[in-house]
Structure formats: C-alpha cells, structure tokens
Design a protein around this motif. Sequence first.
Motif, PDB file in Angstrom:
ATOM      1  N   GLU A  10       0.824  -1.206   0.000  1.00 34.69           N
ATOM      2  CA  GLU A  10       0.000   0.000   0.000  1.00 34.69           C
ATOM      3  C   GLU A  10       0.859   1.257   0.000  1.00 34.69           C
ATOM      4  O   GLU A  10       0.583   2.204  -0.741  1.00 34.69           O
ATOM      5  CB  GLU A  10      -0.928   0.006   1.212  1.00 34.69           C
ATOM      6  CG  GLU A  10      -1.814   1.231   1.257  1.00 34.69           C
ATOM      7  CD  GLU A  10      -2.789   1.227   2.427  1.00 34.69           C
ATOM      8  OE1 GLU A  10      -3.717   2.036   2.403  1.00 34.69           O
ATOM      9  OE2 GLU A  10      -2.603   0.409   3.357  1.00 34.69           O
ATOM     10  N   SER A  11       1.923   1.279   0.804  1.00 34.55           N
ATOM     11  CA  SER A  11       2.747   2.487   0.876  1.00 34.55           C
ATOM     12  C   SER A  11       3.407   2.787  -0.468  1.00 34.55           C
ATOM     13  O   SER A  11       3.453   3.944  -0.896  1.00 34.55           O
ATOM     14  CB  SER A  11       3.792   2.371   1.991  1.00 34.55           C
ATOM     15  OG  SER A  11       4.635   1.264   1.771  1.00 34.55           O
ATOM     16  N   ASP A  12       3.909   1.768  -1.166  1.00 32.69           N
ATOM     17  CA  ASP A  12       4.523   2.005  -2.470  1.00 32.69           C
ATOM     18  C   ASP A  12       3.472   2.382  -3.519  1.00 32.69           C
ATOM     19  O   ASP A  12       3.718   3.223  -4.383  1.00 32.69           O
ATOM     20  CB  ASP A  12       5.318   0.791  -2.926  1.00 32.69           C
ATOM     21  CG  ASP A  12       6.680   0.709  -2.244  1.00 32.69           C
ATOM     22  OD1 ASP A  12       6.981   1.584  -1.397  1.00 32.69           O
ATOM     23  OD2 ASP A  12       7.435  -0.215  -2.552  1.00 32.69           O
ATOM     24  N   TYR A  13       2.317   1.766  -3.448  1.00 31.91           N
ATOM     25  CA  TYR A  13       1.218   2.099  -4.352  1.00 31.91           C
ATOM     26  C   TYR A  13       0.885   3.592  -4.252  1.00 31.91           C
ATOM     27  O   TYR A  13       0.834   4.300  -5.259  1.00 31.91           O
ATOM     28  CB  TYR A  13       0.009   1.238  -3.973  1.00 31.91           C
ATOM     29  CG  TYR A  13      -1.255   1.474  -4.733  1.00 31.91           C
ATOM     30  CD1 TYR A  13      -1.456   0.902  -5.990  1.00 31.91           C
ATOM     31  CD2 TYR A  13      -2.289   2.233  -4.196  1.00 31.91           C
ATOM     32  CE1 TYR A  13      -2.639   1.084  -6.677  1.00 31.91           C
ATOM     33  CE2 TYR A  13      -3.475   2.421  -4.880  1.00 31.91           C
ATOM     34  CZ  TYR A  13      -3.647   1.846  -6.116  1.00 31.91           C
ATOM     35  OH  TYR A  13      -4.822   2.026  -6.800  1.00 31.91           O
ATOM     36  N   TYR A  17       1.781   7.216  -7.007  1.00 28.33           N
ATOM     37  CA  TYR A  17       0.847   8.271  -7.418  1.00 28.33           C
ATOM     38  C   TYR A  17       1.314   9.636  -6.942  1.00 28.33           C
ATOM     39  O   TYR A  17       1.227  10.622  -7.679  1.00 28.33           O
ATOM     40  CB  TYR A  17      -0.558   7.950  -6.898  1.00 28.33           C
ATOM     41  CG  TYR A  17      -1.243   6.875  -7.712  1.00 28.33           C
ATOM     42  CD1 TYR A  17      -1.873   7.194  -8.910  1.00 28.33           C
ATOM     43  CD2 TYR A  17      -1.239   5.547  -7.303  1.00 28.33           C
ATOM     44  CE1 TYR A  17      -2.495   6.221  -9.667  1.00 28.33           C
ATOM     45  CE2 TYR A  17      -1.852   4.565  -8.064  1.00 28.33           C
ATOM     46  CZ  TYR A  17      -2.481   4.911  -9.245  1.00 28.33           C
ATOM     47  OH  TYR A  17      -3.078   3.942  -9.999  1.00 28.33           O
ATOM     48  N   ARG A  18       1.824   9.712  -5.727  1.00 29.42           N
ATOM     49  CA  ARG A  18       2.280  10.993  -5.187  1.00 29.42           C
ATOM     50  C   ARG A  18       3.472  11.530  -5.969  1.00 29.42           C
ATOM     51  O   ARG A  18       3.468  12.665  -6.439  1.00 29.42           O
ATOM     52  CB  ARG A  18       2.645  10.842  -3.708  1.00 29.42           C
ATOM     53  CG  ARG A  18       3.009  12.180  -3.043  1.00 29.42           C
ATOM     54  CD  ARG A  18       3.505  11.983  -1.621  1.00 29.42           C
ATOM     55  NE  ARG A  18       4.852  11.447  -1.562  1.00 29.42           N
ATOM     56  CZ  ARG A  18       5.968  12.136  -1.846  1.00 29.42           C
ATOM     57  NH1 ARG A  18       5.899  13.387  -2.234  1.00 29.42           N
ATOM     58  NH2 ARG A  18       7.153  11.570  -1.749  1.00 29.42           N
ATOM     59  N   ARG A  22       0.347  11.379 -10.491  1.00 35.38           N
ATOM     60  CA  ARG A  22      -0.514  10.543 -11.319  1.00 35.38           C
ATOM     61  C   ARG A  22      -1.939  10.535 -10.766  1.00 35.38           C
ATOM     62  O   ARG A  22      -2.149  10.431  -9.566  1.00 35.38           O
ATOM     63  CB  ARG A  22       0.052   9.121 -11.337  1.00 35.38           C
ATOM     64  CG  ARG A  22      -0.617   8.165 -12.280  1.00 35.38           C
ATOM     65  CD  ARG A  22       0.094   6.816 -12.184  1.00 35.38           C
ATOM     66  NE  ARG A  22      -0.484   5.828 -13.048  1.00 35.38           N
ATOM     67  CZ  ARG A  22       0.103   5.358 -14.139  1.00 35.38           C
ATOM     68  NH1 ARG A  22       1.291   5.797 -14.497  1.00 35.38           N
ATOM     69  NH2 ARG A  22      -0.492   4.442 -14.872  1.00 35.38           N
ATOM     70  N   ASP A  23      -2.890  10.627 -11.648  1.00 31.83           N
ATOM     71  CA  ASP A  23      -4.295  10.558 -11.285  1.00 31.83           C
ATOM     72  C   ASP A  23      -4.666   9.116 -10.951  1.00 31.83           C
ATOM     73  O   ASP A  23      -4.250   8.198 -11.655  1.00 31.83           O
ATOM     74  CB  ASP A  23      -5.135  11.074 -12.467  1.00 31.83           C
ATOM     75  CG  ASP A  23      -6.586  11.231 -12.108  1.00 31.83           C
ATOM     76  OD1 ASP A  23      -7.244  10.204 -11.827  1.00 31.83           O
ATOM     77  OD2 ASP A  23      -7.066  12.378 -12.113  1.00 31.83           O
ATOM     78  N   PHE A  24      -5.449   8.916  -9.904  1.00 29.58           N
ATOM     79  CA  PHE A  24      -5.815   7.564  -9.481  1.00 29.58           C
ATOM     80  C   PHE A  24      -6.707   6.843 -10.494  1.00 29.58           C
ATOM     81  O   PHE A  24      -6.926   5.650 -10.366  1.00 29.58           O
ATOM     82  CB  PHE A  24      -6.475   7.588  -8.101  1.00 29.58           C
ATOM     83  CG  PHE A  24      -5.478   7.676  -6.985  1.00 29.58           C
ATOM     84  CD1 PHE A  24      -4.874   6.537  -6.477  1.00 29.58           C
ATOM     85  CD2 PHE A  24      -5.134   8.903  -6.454  1.00 29.58           C
ATOM     86  CE1 PHE A  24      -3.945   6.612  -5.450  1.00 29.58           C
ATOM     87  CE2 PHE A  24      -4.206   8.987  -5.426  1.00 29.58           C
ATOM     88  CZ  PHE A  24      -3.610   7.844  -4.926  1.00 29.58           C
ATOM     89  N   ASN A 113       8.739   8.741 -15.337  1.00 32.07           N
ATOM     90  CA  ASN A 113       8.487  10.118 -15.736  1.00 32.07           C
ATOM     91  C   ASN A 113       7.359  10.667 -14.872  1.00 32.07           C
ATOM     92  O   ASN A 113       6.618   9.916 -14.252  1.00 32.07           O
ATOM     93  CB  ASN A 113       8.101  10.200 -17.211  1.00 32.07           C
ATOM     94  CG  ASN A 113       6.805   9.472 -17.511  1.00 32.07           C
ATOM     95  OD1 ASN A 113       6.656   8.296 -17.190  1.00 32.07           O
ATOM     96  ND2 ASN A 113       5.872  10.166 -18.107  1.00 32.07           N
ATOM     97  N   LEU A 114       7.254  11.984 -14.843  1.00 25.03           N
ATOM     98  CA  LEU A 114       6.110  12.594 -14.185  1.00 25.03           C
ATOM     99  C   LEU A 114       4.898  12.401 -15.088  1.00 25.03           C
ATOM    100  O   LEU A 114       5.030  12.369 -16.320  1.00 25.03           O
ATOM    101  CB  LEU A 114       6.360  14.081 -13.931  1.00 25.03           C
ATOM    102  CG  LEU A 114       7.508  14.398 -12.973  1.00 25.03           C
ATOM    103  CD1 LEU A 114       7.729  15.901 -12.881  1.00 25.03           C
ATOM    104  CD2 LEU A 114       7.257  13.804 -11.595  1.00 25.03           C
TER     105      LEU A 114
END
Length: 164
Positions: A10-13, A17-18, A22-24, A113-114
Amino acid sequence: CYGLAWAFTESDYLEIYRLKGRDFTKLLAILVEDFSGMQKYIEISDEQIEFLRQYPHPWSFLGKKKSDFILPEWMESEKYQMLSIRVAKVCLPTLQHFNTPTLQFPLFLTSANLSGQRESKTLAEAREVFLWVDGIDGGVCDRPPSDIFSIGEDRELKYLRRNY
C-alpha cells in the motif's frame, strides 16, 4: 522507456501516485517474474502465453483478473477487473545478469516520468526526475513504448496502443 518497479504494498502504491503526480484513474501495471506468473493473476490460456512468448515487440497484456486473485482493499479492486501485466524476463532482459535474490514479485511497474511528461530514455534522465533512482541500466531506450493489447473472446488481438 525506463520504468520504475515498486513493491506490491500500500505504501509504495500510494507513493507512486504521489511522486509521479498521477491521477488515481490511471491504473498501474503489474510486473511478474515469468510467464507462469501471469497465470496466477489473469485468465490466460497456454496458447495465448505462447503467442506472447513469440511477440516480437515490447508489450503489455491486459487480461481479466482471475476470480481467485483477491486484491488488497487499498487498490480499489473494482477498478482492477482487468490487469495490465508485463513479464520481467521479457521487458527487463538485463535483469537476469544481476543477482536480485531479494526482488519479490509481483511488483508495480510504471514509466520513469512525471505524469503527462515524456518518458525517460536513459537512466540519467530517469534520475533527473527521481533523484534517488537506483536501477539497472539497459542503455539508451531508442524504441517506442510497448504495444498494449488484450485478446478478445473471439481470439482476436485488440490493441489499446500500437506503436509497432
């Protein structure tokens, strides 16, 4: 392009995104070690796996999640009824030249990439975006991103992105 592989936690997931912005709604791919790993997570036939073994270009395969593969709650499993799978022995061929006994599959995989920016074509470019990147350098990536496809019930290829 260069990719970032992350632990299936969960923390890496959330960190993916952070850091990428990235949009969920943009789902993550799952990296499995080998072709047999695909059968743990998605519905795929031996014939389809053989096709993928022979596919001449980089690929991501979108397959229906197996009913007995229960995703963790934090992954919003209703979004992940189809899983994008890549095979490490195919997309990271240099991996076999490194001693990686601590690498635990599956992993999350995303481009280095961002979100919305161009993909990194070298390890140095990936490090410009993510300073802490510690990776395996496969050289300059001078090919287009992978084809993304699934195989329909009619056994026809359905391309979501075709670059080759």
